[in-house]
Design a protein around this motif. Structure first.
Motif, PDB file in Angstrom:
ATOM      1  N   GLY B  42       0.795  -1.215   0.000  1.00  0.00           N
ATOM      2  CA  GLY B  42       0.000   0.000   0.000  1.00  0.00           C
ATOM      3  C   GLY B  42       0.825   1.260   0.000  1.00  0.00           C
ATOM      4  N   GLY B  44       2.318   2.497  -2.493  1.00  0.00           N
ATOM      5  CA  GLY B  44       2.100   3.233  -3.733  1.00  0.00           C
ATOM      6  C   GLY B  44       3.014   2.786  -4.852  1.00  0.00           C
ATOM      7  N   LYS B  45       3.591   1.592  -4.726  1.00  0.00           N
ATOM      8  CA  LYS B  45       4.510   1.118  -5.762  1.00  0.00           C
ATOM      9  C   LYS B  45       3.765   0.919  -7.082  1.00  0.00           C
ATOM     10  N   THR B  46       2.641   0.210  -7.000  1.00  0.00           N
ATOM     11  CA  THR B  46       1.858  -0.016  -8.212  1.00  0.00           C
ATOM     12  C   THR B  46       1.358   1.308  -8.772  1.00  0.00           C
ATOM     13  N   THR B  47       0.932   2.180  -7.875  1.00  0.00           N
ATOM     14  CA  THR B  47       0.451   3.485  -8.327  1.00  0.00           C
ATOM     15  C   THR B  47       1.548   4.240  -9.050  1.00  0.00           C
ATOM     16  N   GLN B  91       0.942  -6.141 -11.851  1.00  0.00           N
ATOM     17  CA  GLN B  91       0.913  -7.072 -10.718  1.00  0.00           C
ATOM     18  C   GLN B  91      -0.220  -8.063 -11.000  1.00  0.00           C
TER      19      GLN B  91
ATOM     20  N   LYS E 161     -12.637   0.120   2.100  1.00  0.00           N
ATOM     21  CA  LYS E 161     -12.219   0.066   0.701  1.00  0.00           C
ATOM     22  C   LYS E 161     -12.935  -1.060  -0.041  1.00  0.00           C
ATOM     23  N   GLU E 165     -10.056  -1.703  -4.843  1.00  0.00           N
ATOM     24  CA  GLU E 165      -9.237  -0.547  -4.503  1.00  0.00           C
ATOM     25  C   GLU E 165      -8.077  -0.892  -3.579  1.00  0.00           C
ATOM     26  N   SER E 167      -4.357  -2.594  -2.708  1.00  0.00           N
ATOM     27  CA  SER E 167      -3.112  -2.986  -3.352  1.00  0.00           C
ATOM     28  C   SER E 167      -2.992  -4.500  -3.234  1.00  0.00           C
ATOM     29  N   GLY E 169      -0.830  -6.557  -1.873  1.00  0.00           N
ATOM     30  CA  GLY E 169      -0.550  -7.094  -0.545  1.00  0.00           C
ATOM     31  C   GLY E 169      -1.719  -6.905   0.400  1.00  0.00           C
ATOM     32  N   GLN E 170      -2.384  -5.766   0.306  1.00  0.00           N
ATOM     33  CA  GLN E 170      -3.550  -5.520   1.155  1.00  0.00           C
ATOM     34  C   GLN E 170      -4.638  -6.541   0.895  1.00  0.00           C
TER      35      GLN E 170
END
Ligand SMILES: Nc1ncnc2c1ncn2[C@@H]1O[C@H](COP(=O)(O)OP(=O)(O)OP(=O)(O)O)[C@@H](O)[C@H]1O
Ligand SMILES: Nc1ncnc2c1ncn2[C@@H]1O[C@H](COP(=O)(O)OP(=O)(O)OP(=O)(O)O)[C@@H](O)[C@H]1O
Ligand SMILES: [Mg+2]
Ligand SMILES: [Mg+2]
Lengths: 227, 271, 243, 227, 271
Positions: B42, B44-47, B91, E161, E165, E167, E169-170
Motif C-alpha cells: 500500500g 504506492g509502488k503499483t500506483t 501485478q 475500501k 481498490e 493494493s 498485498g492488502q
C-alpha cells in the motif's frame, strides 16, 4: 405457399440477425467506450424504436421510404424500385425494428471486459481499433450470441412492421408470421397451425443448436449445487 | 549508446477526490539496468508504475524520460500511451484470457511489428485477422523474435495452453516474456517474480538483466524481497506510505544494495 | 373508483366493438346518441375477425358492429350474438382510388383497366381472406379477367385503413377502398380521385350488427341499434359514403 | 382518455418489467447453473414465445385463459371475472410475452460471474441459495438492468398480444400503443402524435434515467481511446 | 485435544482427458501446525490444494482427514464441500468484488455463524439480507470475532475500501483474514504471503501459527520461499512435476526444515 413463406422467413431472420450482430459491434462500442453523456442519450434513443408500437413504427417507415418522400425517392432511384413492398425494404425495416435487441446484450458484454485487459493491450501498442477487434469483441462472444438470438427470434415473430412495409405479398414479403395470422383469423381460430408449426420447429431448432454450441464452448460451467 | 535517464517528481493519488498516496522523487541518470522499488504494502509502488506508464489514475507532477517530458501536469502535458516507449508487467499477469500462450505472444509481437499500423484504417483487416485467428489456419511456426523469447523464459512447453490453464508461476513467466516482446526504453515490472520458484527467480533475474543490457534499457522493478535484486539492481528505492505530501526519509533516495535498503526501511519504520 | 355512483355509470356505459372502418363516422353517432339518451358509449376498435374472436371468448362487449354480414351471422348461428338483433346498419361500396400523379400520367378514365398502366407499379387492396372489401376487389378483378395480369402488382393491407395509409403516403399509387374511406382520404392531404365500380362488378356490401348474447346492457344496446337504424343516423351514414 | 391510457401503460410496463426482472433471476439461474441439457432445451423453449407473432401468441393466450376453457373458467370463478379483457390478464400476457427479453441478458450476466468467486463463497460455507443471492445476483446487476430495460420497452411497445387479450377497451385495457394505432387509423396518419408523444417521452425519460444511473455506478469506465 | 492427521494418496489431474499432473503421497499424523509445500511452478501445488478442498478438477485416490475419508475414488466416495471442515485461501486473493473489505469479512463471518442455516429454506430471508446490504442501514460495529481478526491481521484501516481498490498485498491480507474467520480443521493456504513485505511476512506467519495453535488446526501452506517457514513449519513437502505416476524421490516425504527441503529439491532437480 408455406414453403416460400418459410424460406422467406428463414432468409429474413437469419440475415437480419447476422447483420444486426455485426452492426451492434460498432454501435455498442460507441455506447460503452465513448464514455460521454451523449452515448447514454444515444442508447436511450436506440431503445426507443422498440417502445413504438410496431404498426406505428411501420407507418413511420412507410412515410420515410415512400417514393413521395425525398429519401425514399433517392433510394428508389438507386435500387430501381421503391423500397416498400420488397425484400430489401423488409430487411431494412426488420433491422431498424430489432436493432435494440441486438445492441443491448452486446453493450452489456462490452461493459464486462475487465479494464486491466484493455489497458494491457493498449500498453503493448494496440490502437483503439485493434484492441476493440482483437480483445473486446472476442471476449464478448457470448453477449454477441445472445444479441444474435434475440435479434433472430424477434425478427421471426415480427408482425406489425413487416405487414406495413412489406405489403403481405405471397412469395415475396409474406412471412410465416403474417401467414399464421391470416390463417388464424380466416379460419376463426381453428387453423393457422400449418404455418405456426414450421415457425416453431424452425426457431426451436435454431435456438437449441445455438444454445448447445454456446454451452459446449464454456470451459467449465460454474456449479452452484455440487458439494 | 545513449544513457537513460528517468526523472520523476510526483504526487501519487488514486483519484481526484481521494487523499494522495504519497510523494515520490526520483532522479536516476546514466543508468542502464534495473532500479529496484520496495516498500510496504500500500505504499504506492503499483500506483507509481501506473503513473509512469500513463495509466489512470494520473498523478500530478513531472515525469521526464531521456529528458523528454512524459507528464508535466503544471503545463497540462500528458504524453499519450503510444508515444511512451515503455512496456509494463502488471501485478498479476493479466494475460488475454481468450488466447492461449502462443496467441498471447503472437498478438503482442504483431503489435510491435507494425508500429504505425497498430491502428488499422478500416476494421476489415482487423476482422480478417480476427477470423483467421478463430479458424485453425494459423501457422505453428513462431517468428524469430518470439521463438527467442520463448526459449529465454523457458515457456516452450506451455505454448498451447489457454491462459486460464496456467499455474500462477507459469502465467507470470509468460507475461514477463510478453512484456519483453515489446522493445522499449523503460520496462515497468510489478513484482515479476510472484509465484516463481527460487531456481526460476535466479534464472529470470539474469535473463532480464541481460536483455536490458542488450537493449540499453532500464527496468523499474517492484519487489518485496530486496535481496533478490542485490546481484543485479544498480539502484534501489524505498517507498514509504505517507500521510503528508512531504518526502519522508528514505523515500526516493537511490541506494546501492538490497542490504542497505532493508536497513533504511527498518529505520524509517521505527520512527 | 368503485363507489355506487361509479358502478352505476359503469353499468350504464354501452360497450361497442366496432370494425376499424367505422372510425370516420361512429364517434360522431355515438356522441349524438349519448346526448340524446344519456348513455355513455365506449368503443373498442379492431379488425372484424379479431373482435369476433374476442366475442367468442367472452369479451365484455355489448354490441358488435362488423364490417361485413357473414361474421355476425356466423356468430349468431353459434350463439354468441342474439340472432334476433342482427341488422344491416349500413351498406358500403367498393371504389378505386388513384393518385393524381398516376392519373395525370395517362388520359385514361380511372377504371380498373388503368391498373394495367406500367406507371402503376403496385396497388393496394385489403387482405381478401380477412376483409370483405378485399374479397370484393379480388372477385371484381377476376370477373374482368384482369387478375392474372395484376396479381404481381397487388399488395395487401390487413384492413382498409392500412390500404388508405399506403395511398396517403404515396407508397402505392392506387388501391381499392370503401367509399367512406376514400371520402376521408380525399378530405385529407392525399391528392387523387376515386370512382365507384359498376354494381355488377362490386355489389353493395352489407355491414351487420348484433347484440352480444352475454351483454348485461341489452336495453342500451337495443336503443343504440334503434338509433343507428333511425333516419337521422342513416342520413349521416349516407353523407359519409354508406348507402 | 389519453390520461388513462398513459397511466395504464405506465403501470403495466413498470409492473411487467419489475416482475420480469425478479422472475428472470430463478429462471436464468436454472438455465445457467443447472448445467444439464434440459436447461438448454428450457432456454430455447423460453425464447419461443418471442418467435410467435404477437397476435398468434395473444390468440393462444386468449384461448388458454378464456372462460370457455376449463382452467380459464376456474380462474374466472376465482377472480369474479374472466382473465382476458382485464388488467390482470394484460399483465399476465405481457409477462409471458416479454419474459425471454428479461431472461436473456440476466442469463448472460450469470454466465460471466467468475467460477473462482463462486467456489470461494461455497468454501466459506455458503449454500447454493446464499451464493446465488449474495454473490451471483449482486454481481449481475448490470445484466439485470439490461433485462429490465428490454422488458420495459418491449411491454410499452407491445401491440398484438395486448390487442388480442385485452380487447382494446378504453380506460381499461387500451394502452398507449393501441391508442396511438387507433388515432393513426382514425386520422389517416395525420394524428396519433398526441398518443405517441407521451409514449416516447415517458419511455425516453425512463430509459435515459436508468442508463445514467447505471453509468454512474461503474467505478471506472474502460477507455479505449485515451492515450 | 485431538491430534490431526492428514493422509492423501492422490493422482492429480486437471481434467479427465488430460495427462496427470503428478502423484502425491502424504501421511502426516499427530501434527498441529503448518505443513509447508514447495516445488517448482506447475508442479501441481495448487492442484493438490484444490483436490484436498474438493474443488474441481477432482483427482483420483484417497484423502483422509482425522481418519475420516473425504475422497476415496475407488469407492466412489467424495464428501461434499459443506461436510469438509476446511478453509481455503486461493492463489490470488479472490475477494468478492462487489463488497468492500468490511462486507467481505462480515459475509464470511455470517456464513460461519449459521452453520446449518447457511442454506436458507426460502429466498425471502436471503433477499431481505441482500436488500439490507444494499441499503446503507448496516451496522458499523463489527462482531467480536471479526474485530479480533481485523486487529490480528492489521487491516483496520482498509475496512471501507472496495476490493478493487486494494493494493496486491492488502488484498492478500484481507483474504487471509477472511479465510481464518471460518473455524476449520484444515487450512489450505496457497502462497498466502504473495505481495507482502518482509516485515508483514514475519508478522503474518506468526499470527497464523498462533491461530493454528489455538484452534488445534493444521495448515497446508504453499510457498516458494521455503525459508520463510523454517521457523514455524513442522513439516515440509516437496512436490516435483512428474511424467510418470510413480512417486519421485522427495515427493511426499516429510522433512524437517526449509534448509533440508531446498537441498533435497536441488538434488532432485539435478537428476
Ligand atoms: N483502484 C484503486 N482505487 C482507490 N484506491 C486504490 C486503488 N488501488 C490501490 N489503492 C490504494 O492506493 C494505495 C497504494 O496502492 P498500491 O497498489 O500502489 O500499493 P503497492 O505499493 O503496490 O502495494 P502492494 O505491495 O501491496 O502491491 C493503497 O492504500 C491502496 O489501498
Ligand atoms: N484450469 C486448468 N486446466 C488445465 N490445466 C491446468 C489448469 N490449471 C493448471 N493447469 C496445469 O496443471 C499443472 C499444475 O498446475 P498447478 O496450478 O497445480 O501448479 P502449481 O504447483 O500451483 O504452480 P505455481 O507455483 O506456479 O502456482 C500445470 O502444468 C498447469 O499448467
Ligand atoms: Mg502493488
Ligand atoms: Mg499454484
Amino acid at each position: 405457399m408455406i414453403h416460400s413463406a418459410l424460406m422467406l422467413t428463414v432468409a429474413l431472420s437469419l440475415l437480419t440477425a447476422t447483420i444486426l450482430a455485426l452492426l451492434a459491434l460498432p454501435l455498442a462500442g460507441w455506447i460503452v467506450f465513448s464514455g460521454g453523456r451523449a452515448s447514454a442519450v444515444g442508447e436511450a434513443l436506440l431503445t426507443l424504436t422498440l417502445v413504438l408500437p410496431p404498426a406505428v413504427l411501420g407507418y413511420l417507415l412507410l412515410v420515410a421510404f415512400s417514393p413521395e418522400s425525398p429519401p425514399g425517392a433517392l433510394l428508389a432511384r438507386i435500387l430501381g424500385h421503391p423500397l416498400p413492398f420488397s425484400f430489401a425494404g423488409l430487411l431494412l425495416a426488420s433491422l431498424i425494428y430489432s436493432l435494440p435487441f441486438a445492441v443491448g446484450p452486446v453493450a452489456q458484454a462490452f461493459r464486462q471486459v475487465p479494464p486491466p485487459t484493455l489497458e494491457m493491450a493498449r500498453i503493448l501498442g494496440g490502437g483503439p481499433l485493434t484492441v476493440f477487434w482483437k480483445v473486446v469483441v472476442p471476449l464478448s462472444l457470448p453477449g454477441i450470441a445472445t444479441g444474435w438470438i434475440l435479434g433472430f427470434a424477434h425478427t421471426v415473430g415480427e408482425f406489425g412492421v413487416v405487414m406495413m412495409v412489406g405489403g403481405n405479398i405471397p412469395g415475396e414479403t409474406r412471412t410465416l408470421s403474417l401467414k399464421a395470422y391470416d390463417d388464424l383469423l380466416a379460419s376463426n381460430g381453428r387453423g393457422g397451425w400449418e404455418a405456426i408449426l414450421p415457425l416453431l420447429l424452425f426457431s426451436f431448432g435454431a435456438l437449441l443448436a445455438l444454445n448447445l454450441v454456446r454451452r459446449s464452448g464454456v470451459p467449465h460451467a460454474p456449479d452452484l449445487t455440487r458439494g | 549508446m545513449r544513457p537513460i535517464s528517468l526523472e520523476a517528481d510526483l504526487l501519487l493519488s488514486r483519484g481526484r477526490d481521494r487523499p494522495s498516496v504519497g510523494r515520490v522523487r526520483l532522479r536516476l541518470e546514466k543508468v542502464s539496468g534495473i532500479v529496484g522499488i520496495c516498500g510496504p504494502s500500500g505504499a504506492g509502488k503499483t500506483t507509481l508504475l501506473r503513473t509512469l506508464a500513463g495509466l489512470p489514475p494520473r498523478g500530478t507532477g513531472v515525469v521526464r524520460v531521456d529528458g523528454v517530458p512524459w507528464l508535466d501536469s503544471s503545463r497540462g502535458l500528458d504524453r499519450p500511451l503510444k508515444e511512451r516507449p515503455l512496456s509494463y508487467l502488471p501485478q498479476g499477469a493479466c494475460l488475454f484470457p481468450h488466447m492461449n500462450v502462443r496467441e498471447n505472444l503472437l498478438f503482442a509481437f504483431s503489435l510491435t511489428q507494425t508500429p504505425r499500423q497498430g491502428e488499422e484504417p478500416f476494421p476489415w483487416r482487423a476482422l480478417r485477422g480476427f477470423l483467421r485467428q478463430w479458424s485453425g489456419t494459423r501457422t505453428r511456426l513462431l517468428p524469430e523474435g518470439v521463438a527467442e523469447q520463448v526459449e529465454r523464459f523457458g515457456i516452450g512447453d506451455l505454448l498451447e495452453k489457454r491462459s486460464g490453464e496456467l499455474s500462477g508461476g507459469q502465467a507470470m513467466k509468460v507475461a514477463l516474456a510478453r512484456a519483453f516482446l515489446k522493445p522499449a526504453r523503460l520496462y515497468l515490472l510489478d513484482e515479476p517474480l510472484t509465484g516463481i520458484d527460487p531456481e526460476g527467480r535466479a534464472l529470470l533475474t539474469e535473463e532480464v538483466a541481460s536483455l536490458l543490457e542488450r537493449r540499453r534499457a532500464m527496468a523499474v522493478w517492484v519487489t518485496h524481497a530486496p535481496g533478490e535484486l542485490s546481484a543485479v539492481a544498480n539502484d534501489m528505492v524505498v517507498l514509504l506510505p505517507e500521510e503528508s505530501s512531504e518526502p519522508l526519509p528514505g523515500s526516493g533516495r537511490p541506494l546501492d544494495s538490497g542490504e542497505r535498503v532493508t536497513r533504511a526501511w527498518a529505520e524509517g519504520r521505527q520512527r | 373508483p368503485s363507489g355506487p355512483g361509479m358502478a352505476l355509470a359503469r353499468d350504464r356505459t354501452l360497450h361497442v366493438a366496432a370494425a376499424a372502418d367505422l372510425m370516420p363516422v361512429l364517434p360522431h353517432l355515438a356522441k349524438a346518441f349519448t346526448k340524446r339518451s344519456g348513455t355513455p358509449v365506449r368503443i373498442s376498435w379492431g379488425a372484424t375477425g379479431e373482435e369476433a374472436l374476442a366475442i367468442r371468448h367472452h369479451a365484455p362487449y355489448d354490441l358488435f358492429l362488423a364490417a361485413d354480414a357473414a361474421t355476425p351471422e356466423r356468430l349468431g348461428r353459434e350463439g354468441f350474438l342474439q340472432k334476433s338483433s342482427l341488422k344491416t346498419y349500413a351498406k358500403g361500396i367498393l371504389v378505386l382510388w388513384v393518385s393524381k400523379k398516376a392519373l395525370s400520367a395517362t388520359k385514361a378514365l380511372p377504371d380498373t383497366a388503368l391498373l394495367l398502366q406500367p406507371g402503376i407499379r403496385k396497388f393496394g387492396l385489403a387482405n381478401p381472406r380477412l376483409a370483405p372489401y378485399g374479397h370484393a376487389a379480388l372477385s371484381c378483378l377476376r370477373k374482368k379477367g384482369l387478375w392474372t395480369k395484376l396479381r404481381k402488382k397487388a399488395v395487401y393491407g390487413n384492413s382498409l385503413a392500412q390500404v388508405a395509409w399506403y395511398l396517403r403516403t404515396g407508397t402505392a399509387p392506387a388501391g381499392f377502398l370503401s367509399e367512406s374511406q376514400a371520402m376521408g382520404l380525399a378530405k385529407g392531404s392525399a391528392k387523387g380521385d376515386f370512382v365507384a365500380l359498376s354494381p355488377a362488378c362490386a355489389p353493395y356490401l352489407a355491414q351487420e350488427m348484433g347484440i352480444v348474447r352475454r351483454s348485461k346492457n341489452v336495453g342500451a344496446a337495443r336503443s343504440f341499434e334503434d338509433y343507428l337504424m333511425s333516419a337521422e343516423a342513416q342520413e349521416y351514414l349516407k353523407e359519409h359514403g354508406y348507402h
